[in-house]
Enzyme design. Structure first.
Site, PDB file in Angstrom:
ATOM      1  CG  LEU A 269      -1.894   1.265   1.461  1.00  0.00           C
ATOM      2  CD1 LEU A 269      -2.820   1.254   0.435  1.00  0.00           C
ATOM      3  CD2 LEU A 269      -2.640   1.178   2.592  1.00  0.00           C
ATOM      4  CG  HIS A 270       3.307   2.626  -2.969  1.00  0.00           C
ATOM      5  ND1 HIS A 270       2.716   1.631  -3.851  1.00  0.00           N
ATOM      6  CD2 HIS A 270       3.519   3.347  -4.005  1.00  0.00           C
ATOM      7  CE1 HIS A 270       2.862   1.701  -5.008  1.00  0.00           C
ATOM      8  NE2 HIS A 270       3.473   3.016  -5.488  1.00  0.00           N
ATOM      9  NE  ARG A 271       0.040   2.991  -7.992  1.00  0.00           N
ATOM     10  CZ  ARG A 271       0.477   3.317  -8.944  1.00  0.00           C
ATOM     11  NH1 ARG A 271       0.849   4.848  -9.485  1.00  0.00           N
ATOM     12  NH2 ARG A 271       0.899   2.655  -9.928  1.00  0.00           N
TER      13      ARG A 271
END
Length: 359
Positions: A200-202
Site C-alpha cells: 500500500l503506497h499510492r
C-alpha cells in the site's frame, strides 16, 4: 553508441536490470542517472546490491518535494549531464516524475527518447502517473509497449501519425522476475505459506484519510481470516503517523520494506495479493496468484479480462467481499502476453533498428 538511462524509483530499478545486461551484451555504452526519487536504503540501495545493478554514474539526491519542484529540479540537473555526456539516446521507464523529467530534458536537447512501458493508461487524470506517462509518450521517439492494450491505446490516440515508432516488446519486469526467481529469499519471521501479501503506497490512498482508514480496516479484518504480511512503505508509515492511525499488529504482520529477492519469495508463497501497485499486479499474475487491486482503475486491463485481477477500490466491504469470494481461487498465467521473458532482447532489436532507419 552511448545511451543514457534515467531511474529514480524502485520499480525502475527492477525493470532496468535485464535491459542493462542486454545493452552491455550488444556493446552499447550505458550511462546511468539515479535521480534519488526513492532515496531510502530499503527502497533503493538494496535493489542495486541484490540485483548486481550497474552503479549509477550520477546520483542527484532529489526527493521529498512537491511534484512541480521535484520535476523541475530533476530537469535542471539532468540537462547538465546530458550536455556533458552527449548520449545518442535516453531510456526512461514507466510513469514517475523521474521519467517525465528525463524525457523533457532529452527532448529539448533533440536527444531521442526511448520510453519503456509506453501506451499504458488508467484513464484517471487525477493520478500524477497518468499525466507523466501521457506526456512522456508524446515526446518519445521510440515507444516500446508491454501489452496489446497499450498498443491499442496509442493507436486510438493517433500516435501512428506522429513522428515516433511503436513496437511491442512485452514486459521487461517479467524478464527480471524470471532471471532472479531462483535466488528468491524468505524474509525473517514470515509464515511459509497461507498468508495474504499486501502492499500500500499510492498517493490516492495514503494521502486520503477516508480511503486509508477503509483500507486499513479491511486489512485488519482480513487478518482474522489468514495472516496478512504488509511490507510497509515509508510514505504510508508517515501518513499513518500523521493521521494518528495505527495498525492492529495482532492481526497484521507489519514489516519493513523488503528487497527484490524477498519480494519474489513473498509473491511465490502467498495465497493471494492485495495491492495498489502497478508492478505488483503483474508480478502476482506471473506467479499465478490472484490480485485484489486497491484502486479505482488499472493500466493492466488484460489481467482483468483473464479473471486474474479485481478492482476493489478502497471500500472495506468491497475489498472483503472479493477476498472471501476469491481466496481459494487459482489461475494459470500465460507469460506470453508479456513477452515470455524476452522483452529486453526485443527492446534492443527495436532500438538498434531505429538507429539504422533514422538518418
Amino acid at each position: 553508441m552511448k545511451g543514457m538511462t534515467i531511474l529514480g524509483a524502485r520499480p525502475q530499478f527492477i525493470k532496468s536490470a535485464c535491459m542493462s545486461l542486454e545493452l552491455k551484451r550488444r556493446g552499447v555504452q550505458e550511462v546511468m542517472i539515479h535521480t534519488g526519487q526513492h532515496f531510502d536504503a530499503s527502497m533503493s540501495q538494496i535493489f542495486f546490491e541484490q540485483m548486481n545493478l550497474k552503479r549509477a554514474d550520477y546520483f542527484l539526491d532529489i526527493h521529498s518535494l512537491s511534484h512541480g519542484a521535484m520535476t523541475g529540479r530533476m530537469m535542471e540537473e539532468i540537462e547538465k549531464i546530458l550536455l556533458l555526456e552527449r548520449p545518442d539516446f535516453t531510456v526512461v521507464y514507466g510513469d514517475t516524475n523521474s521519467t517525465l523529467a528525463g524525457a523533457l530534458a532529452s527532448c529539448k536537447l533533440h536527444i531521442p527518447v526511448v520510453h519503456i512501458e509506453a501506451g499504458l493508461r488508467s484513464f484517471d487524470m487525477k493520478m500524477p502517473e497518468e499525466i507523466n506517462r501521457i506526456l512522456t509518450d508524446r515526446i518519445s521517439s521510440l515507444l516500446l509497449v508491454p501489452s496489446q492494450a497499450a498498443q491499442e491505446n496509442l493507436a486510438r490516440e493517433g500516435f501512428e501519425s506522429f513522428d515516433s515508432q511503436i513496437t511491442w516488446i512485452g514486459d521487461v519486469m517479467l524478464d527480471s522476475l524470471l532471471h532472479f526467481r531462483p535466488f528468491s529469499t524468505p524474509p525473517k519471521g514470515i509464515p511459509k505459506e497461507n498468508f495474504i501479501l499486501c502492499t500500500l503506497h499510492r498517493q490516492e490512498n495514503s494521502d486520503n484519510k477516508e480511503r486509508l482508514m477503509e483500507i486499513i480496516g479491511a486489512i485488519e479484518e482480513a487478518g482474522e481470516l489468514m495472516p496478512v504480511v504488509l511490507p510497509l512503505h515509508p510514505r504510508t508509515r508517515a501518513r499513518l503517523e500523521h493521521e494518528g492511525l495505527k495498525l492492529d499488529e495482532s492481526k497484521v504482520l507489519v514489516i519493513d520494506p523488503v528487497g527484490y529477492l524477498e519480494m519474489l519469495w513473498l509473491l511465490e508463497h502467498c495465497k493471494i495479493v492485495m495491492t495498489d501497485s502497478g508492478g505488483v499486479q503483474k508480478e502476482a499474475y506471473c506467479f499465478g496468484k490472484l490480485c485484489l487491486t486497491l484502486r479505482d482503475s488499472t493500466e493492466w486491463v488484460e489481467l482483468m479480462a483473464q479473471g486474474a485481477n479485481f478492482l476493489v477500490g478502497s471500500n472495506k466491504e468491497m475489498i472483503l467481499g472479493a477476498l472471501h469470494q476469491h481466496l481459494e481461487d487459482s489461475i494459470i498465467p500465460d507469460l506470453d502476453i508479456y513477452g515470455g521473458g524476452k522483452a529486453s532482447q526485443r527492446a534492443l532489436d527495436a532500438l538498434l533498428n531505429f538507429f539504422k532507419e533514422t538518418p
